[in-house]
Motif scaffolding. Structure first.
Motif, PDB file in Angstrom:
ATOM      1  N   GLN A  98     -35.647 -35.853 -37.640  1.00  0.00           N
ATOM      2  CA  GLN A  98     -36.384 -34.909 -36.792  1.00  0.00           C
ATOM      3  C   GLN A  98     -36.092 -35.135 -35.310  1.00  0.00           C
ATOM      4  OE1 GLN A  98     -37.634 -32.486 -38.656  1.00  0.00           O
ATOM      5  NE2 GLN A  98     -39.835 -32.817 -38.652  1.00  0.00           N
ATOM      6  N   VAL A  99     -36.036 -36.417 -34.911  1.00  0.00           N
ATOM      7  CA  VAL A  99     -35.966 -36.746 -33.476  1.00  0.00           C
ATOM      8  C   VAL A  99     -34.540 -37.008 -33.002  1.00  0.00           C
ATOM      9  CG1 VAL A  99     -36.810 -38.332 -31.686  1.00  0.00           C
ATOM     10  CG2 VAL A  99     -38.302 -37.698 -33.608  1.00  0.00           C
ATOM     11  N   ILE A 100     -33.837 -37.903 -33.720  1.00  0.00           N
ATOM     12  CA  ILE A 100     -32.523 -38.369 -33.233  1.00  0.00           C
ATOM     13  C   ILE A 100     -31.407 -37.406 -33.628  1.00  0.00           C
ATOM     14  CG2 ILE A 100     -30.856 -40.276 -33.291  1.00  0.00           C
ATOM     15  CD1 ILE A 100     -33.306 -42.111 -33.936  1.00  0.00           C
ATOM     16  N   SER A 101     -31.237 -37.165 -34.933  1.00  0.00           N
ATOM     17  CA  SER A 101     -30.142 -36.293 -35.392  1.00  0.00           C
ATOM     18  C   SER A 101     -30.676 -35.282 -36.384  1.00  0.00           C
ATOM     19  CB  SER A 101     -29.054 -37.139 -36.065  1.00  0.00           C
ATOM     20  OG  SER A 101     -29.555 -37.706 -37.265  1.00  0.00           O
ATOM     21  N   ALA A 102     -29.999 -34.173 -36.471  1.00  0.00           N
ATOM     22  CA  ALA A 102     -30.412 -33.110 -37.386  1.00  0.00           C
ATOM     23  C   ALA A 102     -29.616 -33.182 -38.687  1.00  0.00           C
ATOM     24  CB  ALA A 102     -30.236 -31.756 -36.727  1.00  0.00           C
ATOM     25  N   ASP A 103     -29.330 -34.402 -39.148  1.00  0.00           N
ATOM     26  CA  ASP A 103     -28.536 -34.592 -40.370  1.00  0.00           C
ATOM     27  C   ASP A 103     -29.403 -34.297 -41.591  1.00  0.00           C
ATOM     28  OD1 ASP A 103     -26.779 -35.270 -42.297  1.00  0.00           O
ATOM     29  OD2 ASP A 103     -26.492 -37.358 -41.684  1.00  0.00           O
ATOM     30  N   SER A 104     -29.023 -33.272 -42.354  1.00  0.00           N
ATOM     31  CA  SER A 104     -29.834 -32.866 -43.511  1.00  0.00           C
ATOM     32  C   SER A 104     -29.817 -33.913 -44.620  1.00  0.00           C
ATOM     33  CB  SER A 104     -29.340 -31.523 -44.055  1.00  0.00           C
ATOM     34  OG  SER A 104     -27.993 -31.635 -44.473  1.00  0.00           O
ATOM     35  N   SER A 105     -28.719 -34.676 -44.735  1.00  0.00           N
ATOM     36  CA  SER A 105     -28.640 -35.691 -45.793  1.00  0.00           C
ATOM     37  C   SER A 105     -29.636 -36.828 -45.540  1.00  0.00           C
ATOM     38  CB  SER A 105     -27.217 -36.257 -45.891  1.00  0.00           C
ATOM     39  OG  SER A 105     -26.863 -36.923 -44.687  1.00  0.00           O
ATOM     40  N   VAL A 106     -29.818 -37.204 -44.262  1.00  0.00           N
ATOM     41  CA  VAL A 106     -30.798 -38.248 -43.900  1.00  0.00           C
ATOM     42  C   VAL A 106     -32.213 -37.761 -44.231  1.00  0.00           C
ATOM     43  CG1 VAL A 106     -31.792 -39.597 -41.995  1.00  0.00           C
ATOM     44  CG2 VAL A 106     -29.325 -39.199 -42.094  1.00  0.00           C
ATOM     45  N   LYS A 107     -32.461 -36.509 -43.897  1.00  0.00           N
ATOM     46  CA  LYS A 107     -33.771 -35.918 -44.179  1.00  0.00           C
ATOM     47  C   LYS A 107     -34.026 -35.840 -45.680  1.00  0.00           C
ATOM     48  CE  LYS A 107     -36.324 -31.615 -43.648  1.00  0.00           C
ATOM     49  NZ  LYS A 107     -36.266 -30.226 -43.205  1.00  0.00           N
ATOM     50  N   SER A 108     -33.011 -35.434 -46.441  1.00  0.00           N
ATOM     51  CA  SER A 108     -33.115 -35.324 -47.897  1.00  0.00           C
ATOM     52  C   SER A 108     -33.409 -36.682 -48.532  1.00  0.00           C
ATOM     53  CB  SER A 108     -31.815 -34.742 -48.456  1.00  0.00           C
ATOM     54  OG  SER A 108     -31.891 -34.639 -49.846  1.00  0.00           O
ATOM     55  N   THR A 109     -32.700 -37.719 -48.059  1.00  0.00           N
ATOM     56  CA  THR A 109     -32.924 -39.087 -48.569  1.00  0.00           C
ATOM     57  C   THR A 109     -34.331 -39.564 -48.231  1.00  0.00           C
ATOM     58  OG1 THR A 109     -30.579 -39.564 -48.224  1.00  0.00           O
ATOM     59  CG2 THR A 109     -32.025 -41.462 -48.559  1.00  0.00           C
ATOM     60  N   GLY A 110     -34.774 -39.272 -47.016  1.00  0.00           N
ATOM     61  CA  GLY A 110     -36.114 -39.677 -46.584  1.00  0.00           C
ATOM     62  C   GLY A 110     -37.199 -39.034 -47.429  1.00  0.00           C
ATOM     63  N   LEU A 111     -37.044 -37.730 -47.697  1.00  0.00           N
ATOM     64  CA  LEU A 111     -38.029 -37.023 -48.525  1.00  0.00           C
ATOM     65  C   LEU A 111     -38.070 -37.602 -49.938  1.00  0.00           C
ATOM     66  CD1 LEU A 111     -37.515 -33.289 -47.502  1.00  0.00           C
ATOM     67  CD2 LEU A 111     -39.635 -34.580 -47.323  1.00  0.00           C
ATOM     68  N   TRP A 112     -36.881 -37.880 -50.484  1.00  0.00           N
ATOM     69  CA  TRP A 112     -36.822 -38.415 -51.854  1.00  0.00           C
ATOM     70  C   TRP A 112     -37.465 -39.799 -51.920  1.00  0.00           C
ATOM     71  CZ3 TRP A 112     -36.121 -36.059 -56.271  1.00  0.00           C
ATOM     72  CH2 TRP A 112     -36.005 -36.835 -57.425  1.00  0.00           C
ATOM     73  N   GLU A 113     -37.325 -40.588 -50.887  1.00  0.00           N
ATOM     74  CA  GLU A 113     -37.932 -41.927 -50.899  1.00  0.00           C
ATOM     75  C   GLU A 113     -39.454 -41.849 -50.779  1.00  0.00           C
ATOM     76  OE1 GLU A 113     -35.753 -44.228 -47.990  1.00  0.00           O
ATOM     77  OE2 GLU A 113     -34.354 -44.921 -49.535  1.00  0.00           O
ATOM     78  N   VAL A 114     -39.942 -40.895 -49.995  1.00  0.00           N
ATOM     79  CA  VAL A 114     -41.402 -40.668 -49.951  1.00  0.00           C
ATOM     80  C   VAL A 114     -41.896 -40.263 -51.337  1.00  0.00           C
ATOM     81  CG1 VAL A 114     -43.212 -39.152 -49.032  1.00  0.00           C
ATOM     82  CG2 VAL A 114     -41.486 -40.080 -47.499  1.00  0.00           C
ATOM     83  N   TYR A 115     -41.131 -39.365 -51.978  1.00  0.00           N
ATOM     84  CA  TYR A 115     -41.463 -38.920 -53.335  1.00  0.00           C
ATOM     85  C   TYR A 115     -41.448 -40.105 -54.303  1.00  0.00           C
ATOM     86  CZ  TYR A 115     -40.881 -36.456 -57.793  1.00  0.00           C
ATOM     87  OH  TYR A 115     -41.019 -36.016 -59.077  1.00  0.00           O
ATOM     88  N   SER A 116     -40.447 -40.987 -54.188  1.00  0.00           N
ATOM     89  CA  SER A 116     -40.341 -42.161 -55.071  1.00  0.00           C
ATOM     90  C   SER A 116     -41.532 -43.096 -54.894  1.00  0.00           C
ATOM     91  CB  SER A 116     -39.053 -42.936 -54.777  1.00  0.00           C
ATOM     92  OG  SER A 116     -37.937 -42.094 -54.890  1.00  0.00           O
TER      93      SER A 116
END
Length: 935
Positions: A730-748
């Motif tokens: 959200q803040v540093i880079s707009a990399d969708s893969s980083v965001k996708s990994t972050g969401l999946w880890e919250v889900y996990s």
């Protein structure tokens, strides 16, 4: 010529009264086989002693605080007391405890601190223990019993109340058939024996003592309570005193009385006025040893109190059958008194007295029944205001549908133009005038009228502004000759079988909420809808594959060229592929990219595999009302004989959870997940649910505090890792893969938390949830290229179905309270509420978070896809809730309003709060795309 004693309260019948309230004491625990086996002394007193035994019927909601209110006031509490039960305010209604204190009675209390909250400064001595820490089976009761020897030797009290919680806690944790129930009943039996012997040894010739044994509610077959099943509403009620005749002859089945009858009976027994709002009847056998004149006086006092209450609540009380019967009985009573005062002591006088007594009892029964039906006083004005606001918001959502699901995902409610319109001010004035008229003419208290005028005017302005916004939106729709945005999603020409099913299913479900039977068995509706959805998906997959086979080589080349051009366009202009490929040819085209070789056959088989999974889950937990009593696989697994089978199933389930979740996690999260799942099994082994392979002898059962906290550390660690990635994207880079990994880890992390809170036999529910999500993602949603709205509604449907697969229902009894105390040493309100809510709504919550993970990870989709998903999810939750509120308002006098409709409304309210939190999370995740939408 004698002075009337009409205004005097009769003298007390008992010197000391001890009330032993055993929480969740079912009637069969005393009168059934368990009673004979584990409560021998109590059984002997019931069968051969000087006692009267009854089955007291409690009204729903069967939770502790409303039941205590019913026992002490004789009135029927409202359903809002279920929520107030968490933190009880002082009881302001007229009640037995207040009357006893006013009369100078010295009251001592030990047990559930709900009593101390309800009756502050009423007890000369008290020691309260929290009722919500359900992991505690022993200390909570030992804290009561430790005072017993000292108190029973003393003479400085008149009323002793003991509230034991251990049995209720055992029920919540392990159920009514647990091996822990027997020893606890034996412990209670020994306590009752001690109290009874002590009371007998201290009796004086003038006045006997009384021991009352009762339960506040029972427990269901799963060990919970709150609903209206026989096990939850039927509790034993025993009156034990030397004043009663010794029982002889054959043993008879205990008669039924209402739980509210205890307040009236104890008031007469203690020589106190009957509580003003009591709807209970005097239990006549308790005063049956007195003279006929005294018995008639007691029932007349009860009848007079009930008739006064009827006069206060009913304008045409003279026409009420109960009131008419009471007046006839009163006249007969007067004639009987004349004969009695004349000195007539014949058999005729006794028979006439019995006849008058019978008339009184019939009048009491009819009066009590009439009052019980009228007890609900609804604040209709406040209800109507709330309903209007909710329906206005729903209408705005529906009118915003075309723009919200467009490629730009616009959803704005402009309030500034309405605020400066003449219509707005006219509506405000009109509503304020109505408010003044209603509040000045209302006879009963009104919540909305009790608000400050500033707040009331603010609400009126909100209603006016929403109405002006609705009219403005309608004017825009009809004012434009053509739609402002062409929206292929909503185009009538492109409606598929899925769209028809979604519309029909949503309408059908909403209509079903008007019937009590459909609410009781709502799980059947959702099971039917997801089964039908699987069949339609199967048809869609088959038609796509057959269409590809029929295409010739030349056509296939065209198809590939079309797909390539769409793919290029999506990379350059961020066009949503589902929007561009709505024709069957387009869908077939997109599926060529995914379905290759063996994957095609797995894709075709996946709806049938999902159907098999759903059928297995249905057998795991029987829910609803009609078939809830039938044995299911879950009951078989939780029995003590199947501990090794349950242990094996739990171990395999935890292993599968890891394999299904770990595929998109970072290495650190994978290690944390492994350790966390090991901790889950260790926790269940510590509390005695499962065993380790090397464990043969029965291990000492603990609360598993350390093991549970060990898991919480890894849950927080995984969620923190995911949150860090999300903030980075959200803040540093707009990399969708980083965001996708972050969401999946919250889900996990949430999956790991669910694994800890779910009971071991419910872990397969979590496994099948992850398995179905994986299959649908890879083999159905990606090949068929559904749009975001369709995928959101499928997630919502499966989330609702999994709510019931967990064993939940629309009755409060199925809430697993024990989940709120995993890893807690004492009752801490906020964590306990959060954990209980999460465990209850884990199904819908996990499917909603998975939806966000899926929409965010699909790079081929328009950035508006998350916005579409958020809007559709909010709309799918809003439609049934808004319509249900209107239905419940209309059905407020329905026979099942308290037992069926009100619990459902409570579930819907909590679900709305959770949905609001989910939508906020969706919005937060969608913010970094907002500036790209216009490109």
């Amino acid at each position: 010529g004698m002075v009337s004693n009409w205004t005097k309260i009769p003298p007390p019948l008992f010197k000391k009264v001890v009330i032993v309230l055993i929480d969740a004491l079912r009637d069969d625990f005393v009168f059934g086989s368990k009673g004979k086996q584990f409560m021998p002394y109590t059984t002997q007193v019931v069968e051969k002693g000087t006692s009267y035994s009854f089955i007291a019927e409690a009204k729903p909601p069967t939770v502790t605080m409303p039941r205590i209110k019913a026992l002490m006031t004789g009135s029927i509490p409202g359903f809002i007391d279920v929520i107030v039960n968490l933190n009880s305010p002082a009881l302001l209604d007229d009640n037995l405890i207040w009357q006893a204190k006013t009369a100078g009675k010295r009251i001592i209390f030990y047990g559930d601190d709900t009593w101390v909250k309800l009756f502050p400064k009423h007890f000369v001595e008290h020691d309260g223990t929290t009722s919500f820490f359900v992991s505690d089976f022993t200390e909570v009761d030992d804290n009561v019993t430790r005072h017993l020897d000292r108190v029973l030797k003393r003479e400085d009290w008149d009323l002793l109340i003991l509230h034991y919680l251990g049995l209720d806690h055992i029920g919540h944790m392990t159920g009514p058939n647990s091996p822990l129930v027997g020893p606890k009943l034996r412990e209670m039996d020994n306590i009752l024996k001690k109290i009874h012997i002590s009371l007998l040894s201290k009796e004086e010739a003038s006045l006997p003592n009384l021991l009352v044994v009762c339960g506040d509610h029972g427990m269901s077959e799963t060990g919970s309570h709150g609903g209206s099943s026989d096990g939850e509403v039927h509790t034993p009620l025993l009156f034990i005193s030397s004043a009663f005749e010794k029982r002889s002859g054959p043993l008879t089945q205990p008669g039924f009385v209402q739980q509210t009858d205890l307040a009236s009976t104890l008031a007469v027994g203690l020589g106190l006025p009957i509580s003003r709002n009591s709807v209970g009847n005097l239990i006549l056998p308790v005063v049956g040893g007195k003279t006929m004149r005294e018995q008639l006086r007691f029932v007349h006092l009860n009848g007079f109190q009930l008739s006064r209450l009827l006069q206060e609540n009913t304008p045409v009380y003279e026409k009420d059958p109960g009131y008419e019967h009471f007046k006839i009985a009163e006249k007969s009573h007067g004639n009987w008194i004349k004969l009695y005062l004349e000195g007539n002591d014949s058999e005729i006088l006794l028979n006439l007295g019995k006849k008058v007594l019978k008339q009184y009892l019939e009048a009491l029964k009819t009066l009590s029944s009439s009052l019980s039906k009228q007890v609900a006083q609804y604040d209709v004005y406040s209800m109507m205001v709330g309903t209007v606001i909710i329906m206005e918001v729903l209408l705005l959502l529906l009118l915003s549908l075309p723009k919200a699901l467009s490629s730009q995902a616009e959803f704005e409610v402009s309030l500034s133009p309405p605020l400066f319109s003449l219509l707005f001010y006219l509506m405000c004035l009109m509503l304020c005038a109505v408010h003044v008229i209603v509040c000045t003419s209302a006879e009963s208290s009104c919540y909305f009228c009790s608000m400050s005028w500033l707040t009331a005017v603010g609400v009126m302005m909100l209603i006016s502004a929403l109405m002006c916004s609705i009219l403005s939106a309608i004017a825009k729709i009809f004012g434009n000759s053509r739609p402002p945005l062409k929206n292929p999603v909503l185009s009538s020409s492109s409606w598929s079988e899925i769209d028809v099913l979604i519309l029909a299913g949503t309408i059908g479900h909403v209509l079903s909420l008007g019937a009590s039977s459909f609410i009781e068995e709502e799980h059947q509706t959702w099971y039917f809808l997801i089964n039908t959805l699987c069949l339609v998906l199967c048809q869609e997959l088959c038609s796509n594959n057959f269409l590809l086979k029929e295409c010739g080589p030349q056509h296939s080349t065209t198809v590939k060229q079309n797909f390539d051009s769409i793919e290029e366009a999506s990379e350059c202009k961020n066009i949503d592929i589902p929007a561009a490929c709505n024709s069957k040819l387009g869908k077939a085209t997109s599926s060529t990219e995914f379905i290759k070789g063996s994957d095609k056959w797995i894709s075709l088989a996946s709806p049938w595999i999902i159907l098999i999974c759903c059928r297995l889950l249905r057998s795991l937990n029987q829910t609803g009302v009609q078939w809830a009593h039938r044995p299911d696989f879950g009951h078989w697994l939780t029995s003590s004989e199947q501990k090794s089978e349950l242990s094996f199933l739990a171990a395999v389930s935890l292993l599968m959870i890891f394999f299904l979740v770990q595929r998109r996690c970072s290495l650190v999260s994978k290690i944390a997940m492994v350790l966390g799942l090991l901790g889950v099994y260790s926790y269940r082994a510590a509390i005695g649910n499962v065993i380790f392979p090397w464990q043969h002898a029965s291990k000492d059962i603990s609360k598993g505090i350390t093991e549970a906290r060990f898991v919480y550390v890894f849950v927080l660690g995984i969620v923190f890792t995911g949150t860090k990635d999300l903030l980075k994207s959200q803040v540093i880079s707009a990399d969708s893969s980083v965001k996708s990994t972050g969401l999946w880890e919250v889900y996990s992390g949430l999956v790991l938390l669910a694994a800890l809170l779910f009971r071991p036999h419910n872990l397969p529910v979590l496994v099948f949830c992850l398995l179905i999500q994986t299959m649908m993602t890879k083999y159905i949603w990606r090949p068929l290229k559904f749009d975001a709205a369709q995928i959101t509604i499928m997630h919502y449907w499966f989330g609702q179905a999994f709510f019931y697969f967990q064993g939940n229902s629309n009755g409060i009894a199925t809430v697993d309270v024990s989940a709120g105390f995993v890893g807690l040493e004492s009752y801490v309100e906020i964590p306990a509420i959060f954990l209980t809510a999460f465990a209850t709504y884990a199904g819908p919550l996990l499917w909603a978070i998975h939806l966000l993970c899926y929409l965010s990870s699909e790079v081929s989709r328009n950035s508006a896809a998350v916005g579409h998903g958020c809007f559709c999810y909010a709309l799918m939750r809003s439609i049934p809730v808004a319509i249900y509120i209107v239905l419940v308002t209309g059905l407020r006098y329905h026979l099942f309003i308290w037992s069926v409709f009100s619990p459902k409304l409570l579930y819907e309210g909590v679900h709305v709060f959770i949905t609001a939190a989910i939508c906020l999370f969706f919005t937060a995740m969608d913010q970094n795309h907002s500036h790209k939408v216009q490109d």
